[in-house]
Design a protein around this motif. Structure first.
Motif, PDB file in Angstrom:
ATOM      1  N   TYR A 590       0.631  -1.275   0.163  1.00 56.46           N
ATOM      2  CA  TYR A 590       0.068  -0.206   0.194  1.00 56.46           C
ATOM      3  C   TYR A 590       0.859   1.384   0.125  1.00 56.46           C
ATOM      4  CZ  TYR A 590       0.701   0.515   5.075  1.00 56.46           C
ATOM      5  OH  TYR A 590       1.411   0.774   6.422  1.00 56.46           O
ATOM      6  N   GLU A 591       0.241   2.437  -0.287  1.00 58.15           N
ATOM      7  CA  GLU A 591       1.076   3.695  -0.571  1.00 58.15           C
ATOM      8  C   GLU A 591      -0.024   4.608   0.198  1.00 58.15           C
ATOM      9  OE1 GLU A 591       1.609   4.678  -4.587  1.00 58.15           O
ATOM     10  OE2 GLU A 591       2.828   3.105  -5.164  1.00 58.15           O
ATOM     11  N   ASN A 592       0.612   5.141   1.103  1.00 57.67           N
ATOM     12  CA  ASN A 592       0.170   6.286   1.970  1.00 57.67           C
ATOM     13  C   ASN A 592       0.126   7.668   1.055  1.00 57.67           C
ATOM     14  OD1 ASN A 592       0.100   8.793   4.173  1.00 57.67           O
ATOM     15  ND2 ASN A 592      -1.223   6.983   4.629  1.00 57.67           N
ATOM     16  N   VAL A 593       1.244   8.002   0.275  1.00 56.25           N
ATOM     17  CA  VAL A 593       1.421   8.883  -0.545  1.00 56.25           C
ATOM     18  C   VAL A 593       1.870   8.382  -1.920  1.00 56.25           C
ATOM     19  CG1 VAL A 593       2.614  10.880  -1.187  1.00 56.25           C
ATOM     20  CG2 VAL A 593       1.946  10.679   1.268  1.00 56.25           C
ATOM     21  N   ALA A 594       1.540   8.919  -2.979  1.00 62.95           N
ATOM     22  CA  ALA A 594       1.651   8.269  -4.297  1.00 62.95           C
ATOM     23  C   ALA A 594       3.224   8.215  -4.298  1.00 62.95           C
ATOM     24  CB  ALA A 594       1.135   9.153  -5.237  1.00 62.95           C
ATOM     25  N   LEU A 595       3.469   6.986  -4.866  1.00 54.28           N
ATOM     26  CA  LEU A 595       4.908   6.454  -5.219  1.00 54.28           C
ATOM     27  C   LEU A 595       5.719   6.431  -4.232  1.00 54.28           C
ATOM     28  CD1 LEU A 595       5.395   8.800  -8.336  1.00 54.28           C
ATOM     29  CD2 LEU A 595       4.575   6.401  -8.417  1.00 54.28           C
ATOM     30  N   ARG A 596       5.102   6.091  -2.780  1.00 54.84           N
ATOM     31  CA  ARG A 596       6.006   6.190  -1.593  1.00 54.84           C
ATOM     32  C   ARG A 596       5.357   4.715  -0.835  1.00 54.84           C
ATOM     33  NH1 ARG A 596       9.541  10.225  -0.517  1.00 54.84           N
ATOM     34  NH2 ARG A 596       9.226  12.072  -1.452  1.00 54.84           N
ATOM     35  N   PRO A 597       5.851   3.488  -1.347  1.00 58.77           N
ATOM     36  CA  PRO A 597       5.271   2.254  -0.764  1.00 58.77           C
ATOM     37  C   PRO A 597       5.730   2.283   0.867  1.00 58.77           C
ATOM     38  CG  PRO A 597       6.671   1.856  -2.662  1.00 58.77           C
ATOM     39  CD  PRO A 597       6.688   3.318  -2.427  1.00 58.77           C
ATOM     40  N   MET A 598       4.749   1.791   1.634  1.00 57.70           N
ATOM     41  CA  MET A 598       4.901   1.458   2.997  1.00 57.70           C
ATOM     42  C   MET A 598       5.385   0.232   3.281  1.00 57.70           C
ATOM     43  SD  MET A 598       4.062   4.551   4.368  1.00 57.70           S
ATOM     44  CE  MET A 598       3.455   4.203   6.138  1.00 57.70           C
ATOM     45  N   PRO A 599       5.806   0.009   4.542  1.00 57.85           N
ATOM     46  CA  PRO A 599       6.536  -1.238   4.643  1.00 57.85           C
ATOM     47  C   PRO A 599       5.567  -2.469   4.550  1.00 57.85           C
ATOM     48  CG  PRO A 599       7.037   0.424   6.623  1.00 57.85           C
ATOM     49  CD  PRO A 599       6.005   0.904   5.626  1.00 57.85           C
ATOM     50  N   ASN A 600       6.400  -3.611   4.329  1.00 60.89           N
ATOM     51  CA  ASN A 600       5.666  -4.955   4.168  1.00 60.89           C
ATOM     52  C   ASN A 600       5.651  -5.534   5.620  1.00 60.89           C
ATOM     53  OD1 ASN A 600       8.583  -5.210   4.465  1.00 60.89           O
ATOM     54  ND2 ASN A 600       8.640  -7.185   3.760  1.00 60.89           N
ATOM     55  N   ARG A 601       5.361  -6.821   5.610  1.00 63.16           N
ATOM     56  CA  ARG A 601       5.213  -7.541   6.979  1.00 63.16           C
ATOM     57  C   ARG A 601       6.706  -7.228   7.641  1.00 63.16           C
ATOM     58  NH1 ARG A 601       4.542 -12.544   5.745  1.00 63.16           N
ATOM     59  NH2 ARG A 601       2.078 -12.340   5.602  1.00 63.16           N
ATOM     60  N   ASN A 602       6.400  -6.885   9.149  1.00 60.99           N
ATOM     61  CA  ASN A 602       7.761  -6.729   9.913  1.00 60.99           C
ATOM     62  C   ASN A 602       7.292  -7.022  11.289  1.00 60.99           C
ATOM     63  OD1 ASN A 602       7.344  -3.811  11.134  1.00 60.99           O
ATOM     64  ND2 ASN A 602       6.438  -3.692   9.063  1.00 60.99           N
ATOM     65  N   TYR A 603       8.457  -7.175  12.154  1.00 59.04           N
ATOM     66  CA  TYR A 603       8.162  -7.642  13.513  1.00 59.04           C
ATOM     67  C   TYR A 603       9.075  -6.972  14.219  1.00 59.04           C
ATOM     68  CZ  TYR A 603       7.292 -11.814  10.586  1.00 59.04           C
ATOM     69  OH  TYR A 603       6.648 -12.698   9.702  1.00 59.04           O
ATOM     70  N   ASN A 604       8.435  -6.895  15.631  1.00 57.32           N
ATOM     71  CA  ASN A 604       9.060  -6.199  16.810  1.00 57.32           C
ATOM     72  C   ASN A 604       9.040  -6.885  18.159  1.00 57.32           C
ATOM     73  OD1 ASN A 604       8.410  -4.346  19.108  1.00 57.32           O
ATOM     74  ND2 ASN A 604       9.769  -3.219  17.936  1.00 57.32           N
ATOM     75  N   LEU A 605      10.136  -7.150  18.791  1.00 57.79           N
ATOM     76  CA  LEU A 605      10.056  -7.834  19.930  1.00 57.79           C
ATOM     77  C   LEU A 605      10.580  -6.842  21.005  1.00 57.79           C
ATOM     78  CD1 LEU A 605      10.008 -10.750  21.325  1.00 57.79           C
ATOM     79  CD2 LEU A 605      12.475 -10.851  21.079  1.00 57.79           C
ATOM     80  N   ASN A 606       9.753  -6.973  22.211  1.00 60.60           N
ATOM     81  CA  ASN A 606      10.023  -5.634  23.079  1.00 60.60           C
ATOM     82  C   ASN A 606       9.930  -6.525  24.408  1.00 60.60           C
ATOM     83  OD1 ASN A 606       7.109  -5.298  24.331  1.00 60.60           O
ATOM     84  ND2 ASN A 606       6.913  -5.167  22.034  1.00 60.60           N
ATOM     85  N   LEU A 607      10.733  -5.837  25.546  1.00 61.82           N
ATOM     86  CA  LEU A 607      10.888  -6.394  26.839  1.00 61.82           C
ATOM     87  C   LEU A 607      10.519  -5.207  27.592  1.00 61.82           C
ATOM     88  CD1 LEU A 607      11.448  -8.399  29.125  1.00 61.82           C
ATOM     89  CD2 LEU A 607      14.047  -7.669  28.932  1.00 61.82           C
ATOM     90  N   ASN A 608       9.574  -5.119  28.674  1.00 62.98           N
ATOM     91  CA  ASN A 608       9.157  -4.123  29.572  1.00 62.98           C
ATOM     92  C   ASN A 608       9.664  -4.541  30.914  1.00 62.98           C
ATOM     93  OD1 ASN A 608       7.387  -1.503  28.766  1.00 62.98           O
ATOM     94  ND2 ASN A 608       7.173  -3.145  27.366  1.00 62.98           N
ATOM     95  N   LEU A 609      10.376  -3.643  31.795  1.00 59.63           N
ATOM     96  CA  LEU A 609      10.579  -3.889  33.204  1.00 59.63           C
ATOM     97  C   LEU A 609       9.826  -2.423  33.751  1.00 59.63           C
ATOM     98  CD1 LEU A 609      14.651  -4.526  32.616  1.00 59.63           C
ATOM     99  CD2 LEU A 609      12.496  -6.236  32.635  1.00 59.63           C
ATOM    100  N   ASN A 610       9.221  -3.079  34.818  1.00 67.22           N
ATOM    101  CA  ASN A 610       8.641  -2.103  35.772  1.00 67.22           C
ATOM    102  C   ASN A 610       9.112  -2.437  37.394  1.00 67.22           C
ATOM    103  OD1 ASN A 610       6.415  -0.403  34.144  1.00 67.22           O
ATOM    104  ND2 ASN A 610       6.446  -2.603  33.720  1.00 67.22           N
ATOM    105  N   PHE A 611       9.473  -1.369  37.990  1.00 67.64           N
ATOM    106  CA  PHE A 611       9.992  -1.534  39.282  1.00 67.64           C
ATOM    107  C   PHE A 611       9.660  -0.413  40.165  1.00 67.64           C
ATOM    108  CE2 PHE A 611      13.599  -0.757  36.675  1.00 67.64           C
ATOM    109  CZ  PHE A 611      14.350   0.314  37.185  1.00 67.64           C
TER     110      PHE A 611
END
Length: 611
Positions: A590-611
């Protein structure tokens, strides 16, 4: 001017240190943790949506992602992480006000805010106020306003949060937030760093996103001190640094980059009495940019705008039902750069707000404002809104307003091309809303109409060969918005939250009798969250209709994200959660603006620490 600003800053601190003795009005201090009191008390007739911490955490990389998937606002993004500008109810980016702790922070250079230069990590909540708000929030609040708040909690506590992310395209993110308080002092600090190669694959080709790397650093410090039972001193500080390449398009390569530095500092003194409240704010805002046509060379163009602001609000409670506000502010603004001859601006405004609760069911607000600005004439603006609780579960809301947007330094003074004869944009809008609140659900339905004249557009000048801004266009926008939220808890272990919104928007250039560019007629957001003991899951889906562009239409798209969090340890002082997020799970092009494709499938791994 800088010496005057520092002197006023010193005077504020001095007054706090000599504040009055304690009195019996301490019960009012629970209200002062909110910086923008106007948003809470004087928006009864408006549609207001609050995004809390849990929603913000699901879209932690940028304000663009947060608002794109959770509101009706459409974003025009020049490639992921690049310049991002909103279309709020069919208006343009300069007609959306961004308010930081009660202060309008739209750029003095171009009138906009780049939403990829605002991190979500260091704000407690983000609030969206639909409808014209120029009376209370100044230039640009035509389609609506977006409020970024740092709240200060004086309940004794000490909390820390560390988040570490790693994802596709070698994306690295780290943030730290801490909050401390006792009965007299409250402190929030935050730091967030984001770095990405951003070289995602362009689906259907053997190419990658080129020259798209970026890195951002956001630093925050906020302090509140209860000088007495009547007086509170607050200090807000934020700095944001960005080094960002500008992505290539499908047809044209790019080797440019853009560096920015934004600084915001504000001291606030609030004095509370049984019958009135006085609030004084002294603020400093600075925006700096450097543009490199060739990132490998040390040649660049630059610009800077600095604002010194003094703002006072006097709120008088005439009785239990009637409140009267007078708000005055003065701003001194100066700019410098390759394309300016060091312009300056002096701006003074006076605002009056009358609020009346006729009874437990009906209340209304009347607002008027006049600006006196040194380099052009500004219009007189006014607004009115009311809320009527017809039934225990149903409220009727109505607001109407005249709004404005002032020409920016770029519009007036850009060399070559600036136009000193520009007039402010003027707008009239009306909004009718219905709000239904039930035990486990909420529904909002709004219909709106906006009419704007003297729209400022940059157009080529055949005589000079340059582009010039001119007042050439009139526009109209109208549409419908629907929001629904449903909460369901089957037992102690199973919790569901479903939220969905739909926006139908028509935006026309009345002079040309054609649709405005980059305004989708249909936009739908849906999100589902499920909690089971230590497991949390969420699904987001966005359907964006086609938009009109130069030469035709840009195809609509739908894209979805999926996330899972698992609390590995929820006992004791240290709590940590591991999360996985999959963006664009269906791998859609998909393109949000003409001729500027947006990212394909991608992944994010995160670690949250609360103390």
């Amino acid at each position: 001017m800088r010496h005057l600003f520092l002197a006023l800053l010193f005077c504020c601190v001095f007054m706090f240190s000599n504040a009055q003795k304690p009195s019996d009005s301490i019960h009012k201090l629970d209200e002062v943790v909110l910086s923008d009191v106007k948003l809470k008390r004087y928006s009864n007739g408006y549609k207001v949506t609050v995004l809390n911490d849990s929603v913000i955490r699901k879209n932690g990389n940028s304000l663009t992602d947060l608002l794109r998937f959770n509101t009706n606002i459409y974003f025009k993004e020049n490639g992921y992480g690049m310049v991002s500008s909103p279309s709020f109810r069919g208006t343009n980016a300069s007609q959306t006000a961004v308010v930081w702790n009660g202060i309008n922070i739209n750029s003095q250079l171009n009138g906009q805010v780049d939403f990829n230069l605002l991190s979500t990590s260091n704000y407690n909540n983000v609030t969206i106020r639909n409808g014209g708000g120029s009376v209370q929030y100044g230039s640009g609040a035509i389609g609506g306003s977006i409020h970024l708040a740092n709240t200060l909690n004086f309940d004794k506590h000490s909390d820390h949060n560390i988040r570490l992310d790693y994802g596709s395209y070698d994306t690295k993110r780290a943030s730290y937030n801490a909050s401390f308080s006792n009965e007299k002092l409250a402190i929030n600090v935050g730091a967030a760093y984001l770095d990405s190669d951003n070289d995602y694959k362009i689906l259907g080709t053997d190419r990658k996103n080129e020259n798209g790397a970026f890195k951002n650093l956001d630093l925050n410090f906020n302090l509140g001190y209860l000088v007495s039972n009547k007086d509170i001193l607050k200090l807000y500080y934020q700095s944001f640094y960005s080094d960002r390449a500008f992505s290539s398009t499908l047809l044209a390569p790019s080797n440019s980059k853009y560096e920015t530095e934004d600084y915001r500092a504000m001291v606030e003194w609030r004095h509370l009495h049984k019958t009135y409240t006085s609030t004084l704010k002294v603020a400093y805002l600075s925006e700096i940019f450097k543009y490199f046509e060739n990132r490998e060379l040390d040649n660049y163009s630059k610009g800077r705008a600095t604002t010194y602001l003094i703002k006072h609000r006097f709120e008088k409670h005439l009785n239990e039902a009637i409140t009267f506000n007078v708000i005055t502010d003065y701003a001194y603004i100066n700019a410098e750069g390759n394309s300016f001859d060091d312009p300056t601006r002096n701006a003074f405004s006076a605002t009056a707000i009358f609020s009346h609760a006729l009874n437990d069911k009906l209340n209304y607000n009347l607002n008027i404002r006049k600006d006196i600005i040194s380099d052009f004439e500004s219009p007189f603006v006014a607004s009115a809104d009311f809320r009527y609780q017809l039934l225990s579960f149903y409220a009727l809301k109505l607001n109407a307003s005249k709004n404005f947007r002032v020409p920016t330094f770029n519009d007036l003074y850009w060399n070559p091309g600036g136009n000193l004869d520009l007039k402010p944009e003027e707008s009239y809008q009306i909004d009718l809303g219905h709000q239904f609140n039930f035990k486990n659900s909420e529904v909002k339905f709004n219909a709106f109409y906006i009419k704007t004249s003297n729209l400022i557009q940059w157009r080529p000048n055949a005589e000079t060969g340059y582009w010039n801004p001119v007042n050439v266009a009139n526009s109209s926008q109208y549409g419908l918005e629907l929001e629904a939220t449903v909460r369901k808890q089957l037992n102690e272990n199973h919790k569901f939250l479903l939220s969905s919104s739909y926006a139908y928007t028509i935006a026309n250039d009345d002079d040309k009798d054609q649709s405005l560019f980059y305004v989708p007629k249909h936009k739908i957001n849906t999100s589902l969250a499920y909690d089971f003991k230590a497991l949390q899951c969420f699904y987001q889906h966005l359907i964006n209709g086609e938009v009109q562009i130069i030469g035709g239409d840009l195809r609509g798209y739908n894209v979805a994200n999926l996330g899972v969090d698992y609390r590995l340890n929820n006992n004791g002082k240290l709590k940590y959660t591991l999360g996985l997020r999959v963006n664009n799970i269906y791998n859609k092009y998909y393109e949000n603006v003409a001729l500027r494709p947006m990212p394909n499938r991608n992944y994010n791994l995160n670690l949250n620490l609360n103390f």
